[in-house]
Scaffold this motif. Structure first.
Motif, PDB file in Angstrom:
ATOM      1  N   THR A 160       0.852  -1.186   0.000  1.00  0.00           N
ATOM      2  CA  THR A 160       0.000   0.000   0.000  1.00  0.00           C
ATOM      3  C   THR A 160       0.887   1.234   0.000  1.00  0.00           C
ATOM      4  OG1 THR A 160      -1.744  -1.153   1.235  1.00  0.00           O
ATOM      5  CG2 THR A 160      -1.818   1.255   1.213  1.00  0.00           C
ATOM      6  N   ASN A 161       0.597   2.167  -0.859  1.00  0.00           N
ATOM      7  CA  ASN A 161       1.389   3.397  -0.956  1.00  0.00           C
ATOM      8  C   ASN A 161       1.323   4.180   0.353  1.00  0.00           C
ATOM      9  OD1 ASN A 161       2.678   5.767  -1.867  1.00  0.00           O
ATOM     10  ND2 ASN A 161       0.746   6.597  -2.633  1.00  0.00           N
ATOM     11  N   PRO A 162       2.470   4.488   0.969  1.00  0.00           N
ATOM     12  CA  PRO A 162       2.458   5.182   2.255  1.00  0.00           C
ATOM     13  C   PRO A 162       2.494   6.704   2.157  1.00  0.00           C
ATOM     14  CG  PRO A 162       4.690   4.492   1.763  1.00  0.00           C
ATOM     15  CD  PRO A 162       3.830   4.023   0.604  1.00  0.00           C
ATOM     16  N   GLU A 163       2.640   7.264   0.945  1.00  0.00           N
ATOM     17  CA  GLU A 163       2.839   8.702   0.799  1.00  0.00           C
ATOM     18  C   GLU A 163       1.561   9.392   0.335  1.00  0.00           C
ATOM     19  OE1 GLU A 163       7.308   9.509  -0.464  1.00  0.00           O
ATOM     20  OE2 GLU A 163       6.320   8.156  -1.874  1.00  0.00           O
ATOM     21  N   GLU A 164       1.179  10.437   1.021  1.00  0.00           N
ATOM     22  CA  GLU A 164      -0.032  11.163   0.662  1.00  0.00           C
ATOM     23  C   GLU A 164       0.039  11.719  -0.760  1.00  0.00           C
ATOM     24  OE1 GLU A 164      -3.038  11.805   2.133  1.00  0.00           O
ATOM     25  OE2 GLU A 164      -2.461  10.268   3.573  1.00  0.00           O
ATOM     26  N   ALA A 165       1.228  12.135  -1.182  1.00  0.00           N
ATOM     27  CA  ALA A 165       1.388  12.733  -2.505  1.00  0.00           C
ATOM     28  C   ALA A 165       1.685  11.695  -3.584  1.00  0.00           C
ATOM     29  CB  ALA A 165       2.500  13.778  -2.476  1.00  0.00           C
ATOM     30  N   GLY A 166       1.742  10.428  -3.215  1.00  0.00           N
ATOM     31  CA  GLY A 166       2.082   9.391  -4.179  1.00  0.00           C
ATOM     32  C   GLY A 166       0.906   8.978  -5.046  1.00  0.00           C
ATOM     33  N   PHE A 167       1.215   8.523  -6.248  1.00  0.00           N
ATOM     34  CA  PHE A 167       0.206   8.028  -7.192  1.00  0.00           C
ATOM     35  C   PHE A 167       0.932   7.093  -8.144  1.00  0.00           C
ATOM     36  CE2 PHE A 167      -2.702   7.654 -10.600  1.00  0.00           C
ATOM     37  CZ  PHE A 167      -3.940   8.158 -10.230  1.00  0.00           C
ATOM     38  N   TYR A 168       0.526   5.810  -8.184  1.00  0.00           N
ATOM     39  CA  TYR A 168       1.238   4.823  -8.986  1.00  0.00           C
ATOM     40  C   TYR A 168       0.427   4.444 -10.220  1.00  0.00           C
ATOM     41  CZ  TYR A 168       4.901   4.665  -5.574  1.00  0.00           C
ATOM     42  OH  TYR A 168       5.959   5.027  -4.772  1.00  0.00           O
ATOM     43  N   ASP A 169       1.137   4.146 -11.312  1.00  0.00           N
ATOM     44  CA  ASP A 169       0.530   4.100 -12.632  1.00  0.00           C
ATOM     45  C   ASP A 169       0.557   2.734 -13.312  1.00  0.00           C
ATOM     46  OD1 ASP A 169       0.154   7.103 -12.882  1.00  0.00           O
ATOM     47  OD2 ASP A 169       2.317   7.000 -12.595  1.00  0.00           O
ATOM     48  N   CYS A 170       1.668   2.017 -13.239  1.00  0.00           N
ATOM     49  CA  CYS A 170       1.835   0.782 -14.007  1.00  0.00           C
ATOM     50  C   CYS A 170       2.744  -0.185 -13.268  1.00  0.00           C
ATOM     51  CB  CYS A 170       2.463   1.057 -15.377  1.00  0.00           C
ATOM     52  SG  CYS A 170       1.509   2.112 -16.466  1.00  0.00           S
ATOM     53  N   LEU A 171       2.599  -1.470 -13.585  1.00  0.00           N
ATOM     54  CA  LEU A 171       3.537  -2.475 -13.088  1.00  0.00           C
ATOM     55  C   LEU A 171       3.813  -3.488 -14.180  1.00  0.00           C
ATOM     56  CD1 LEU A 171       2.017  -5.102 -10.604  1.00  0.00           C
ATOM     57  CD2 LEU A 171       0.727  -4.057 -12.465  1.00  0.00           C
ATOM     58  N   ASP A 172       4.941  -4.196 -14.040  1.00  0.00           N
ATOM     59  CA  ASP A 172       5.264  -5.296 -14.936  1.00  0.00           C
ATOM     60  C   ASP A 172       6.236  -6.215 -14.206  1.00  0.00           C
ATOM     61  OD1 ASP A 172       5.071  -6.848 -17.184  1.00  0.00           O
ATOM     62  OD2 ASP A 172       6.256  -5.548 -18.478  1.00  0.00           O
ATOM     63  N   PHE A 173       6.360  -7.454 -14.712  1.00  0.00           N
ATOM     64  CA  PHE A 173       7.235  -8.439 -14.089  1.00  0.00           C
ATOM     65  C   PHE A 173       8.149  -9.058 -15.138  1.00  0.00           C
ATOM     66  CE2 PHE A 173       4.276  -7.946 -10.731  1.00  0.00           C
ATOM     67  CZ  PHE A 173       4.881  -8.413  -9.568  1.00  0.00           C
ATOM     68  N   TRP A 174       9.388  -9.316 -14.730  1.00  0.00           N
ATOM     69  CA  TRP A 174      10.310 -10.059 -15.580  1.00  0.00           C
ATOM     70  C   TRP A 174      10.029 -11.563 -15.506  1.00  0.00           C
ATOM     71  CZ3 TRP A 174      12.092  -5.663 -13.012  1.00  0.00           C
ATOM     72  CH2 TRP A 174      12.660  -4.682 -13.824  1.00  0.00           C
ATOM     73  N   ASP A 175       9.658 -12.027 -14.326  1.00  0.00           N
ATOM     74  CA  ASP A 175       9.401 -13.444 -14.105  1.00  0.00           C
ATOM     75  C   ASP A 175       8.554 -13.567 -12.847  1.00  0.00           C
ATOM     76  OD1 ASP A 175      11.250 -13.156 -11.904  1.00  0.00           O
ATOM     77  OD2 ASP A 175      12.913 -13.610 -13.277  1.00  0.00           O
TER      78      ASP A 175
END
Length: 392
Positions: A160-175
């Motif tokens: 869970t994002n701990p920063e009030e100003a944070g905003f996450y957009d995308c994820l990906d995995f190598w394996d």
């Protein structure tokens, strides 16, 4: 939809661009020399466009992609697609929703993550029919990562994002173990996380291993395609919302990153939204201005050196921004597909020209091959795309 802060207000806006072609033959020869695998070779075979916008970049495709509507079992906005193969596909959406199929889309099973009804799952990465990750995008603790290992029957909240100003957009995995999550800059520092235990723990990349952030820089949580990984620890991130659009590059599984400028429209609510690599060296980045929906602006760029430099390509054939784009695996000579509020467009010559296939709004796209591409959009809309007749 596109990510938060000032960008969130531009969620339904559109843009695109047009660039000239056929003047860079020396770069075409360089692309051919660099791109050894056949698909990448043909994707990069033509010269990057140069100079001011061309009169037109539209043409007729060698083979027309065919859309097959499929019933998702939900009416929410579906936003990101992860195609494991021609049978197994996962799609994420709003209202804590995910849908999956194990039979190529003949039947879709819709579900909701418990206690996540307010979350917008704007990215999904599937490893198999049973294992997948969901990224919820939003301000502060609305950005989260979940994982399932039982086909969505249960979900574990991994981060869970701990920063009030944070905003996450995308994820990906190598394996199965190593992955990356990208978010908007916070207090002038980029936010990139990595894991090497399947998401059990996520570590923030230290500022000294990252490029300095541009003012306002971040991503667009539009289609879950702003992060791309390839074997051997290679990875790319498409960034925007700053004075220059940039691509971030890693060669060590996300532990350190460099930056390269991309020649597309930039500024607030503009830049890159999506990136796709045909191989380790040849790839295409997409984007636009999310605040412009009635014309086309510079929004496509090509690399032939692994993302270290980028050259402009003609805009796609519909108005508005590109939300997601990709190289179609195994489709031969430069097969590209893009989606956005203006519709679905395709190129069979590596992005030198485009043809509109559908004019409805689409948000997400994922592909496992020419006959195994899925697109998703508003009101639970899903379609399978078959494109077998691309140029060799």
């Amino acid at each position: 939809m596109p990510s938060g802060h000032g960008k969130e207000r531009a969620r339904t806006n559109r843009a695109a661009c047009e660039r000239a072609r056929d003047r860079g033959r020396s770069l075409a020869r360089l692309a051919m020399a660099l791109c050894a695998p056949l698909v990448a070779l043909t994707a990069c075979r033509s010269a990057p466009a140069e100079g001011p916008a061309a009169a037109s970049a539209e043409r007729t495709l060698s083979g027309v992609p065919r859309l097959e509507a499929q019933a998702s079992g939900t009416s929410v906005l579906l936003q990101a697609v992860s195609a494991v193969d021609s049978s197994v596909v996962w799609i994420s959406g709003h209202g804590g929703t995910f849908v999956r199929t194990a039979d190529g889309g003949r039947t879709w099973l819709a579900g909701r993550v418990p206690a996540a009804d307010t979350l917008q799952f704007r990215d999904v990465h599937a490893l198999s029919e049973r294992t997948a990750w969901l990224l919820a995008a939003g301000s502060a603790d609305m950005s989260r990562v979940y994982r399932t290992d039982d086909a969505g029957a249960t979900w574990a909240l991994q981060w869970t994002n701990p920063e009030e100003a944070g905003f996450y957009d995308c994820l990906d995995f190598w394996d199965a173990r190593r992955g990356v999550v990208y978010g908007d800059a916070v207090e002038g520092e980029l936010r990139i996380l990595y894991t090497d235990d399947g998401g059990g723990t996520w570590r923030q990349v230290p500022a000294e291993r990252l490029p300095a952030a541009l003012p306002g820089e971040g991503g667009f949580a539009a289609s879950g395609t702003c992060v791309e990984t390839r074997p051997g620890g290679l990875g790319w991130i498409a960034a925007g919302n700053a004075a220059r659009a940039r691509v971030f590059l890693t060669t060590d599984y996300g532990r350190s990153w460099s930056a390269a400028d991309a020649p597309v429209v930039a500024g607030e609510a503009a830049g890159l939204t999506s990136i796709s690599m045909a191989d380790d060296r040849c790839g295409t980045a997409f984007g636009g201005s999310l605040g412009v929906g009635d014309r086309r602006t510079d929004n496509v760029a090509r690399t032939v050196d692994g993302g270290r430099t980028w050259q402009p390509l003609p805009h796609v054939s519909f108005d508005g921004a590109v939300y997601g784009g990709l190289h179609v695996p195994g489709a031969g000579r430069g097969a590209l597909l893009v989606v956005g509020p203006g519709g679905l467009a395709a190129s069979d010559d590596g992005g030198n020209s485009w043809a509109t296939v559908d004019v409805r709004t689409w948000w997400g796209i994922g592909s496992a091959g020419p006959d195994a591409t899925w697109i998703a959009g508003p009101q639970g809309r899903i379609a399978r795309l078959r494109w077998s007749s691309t140029v060799d």
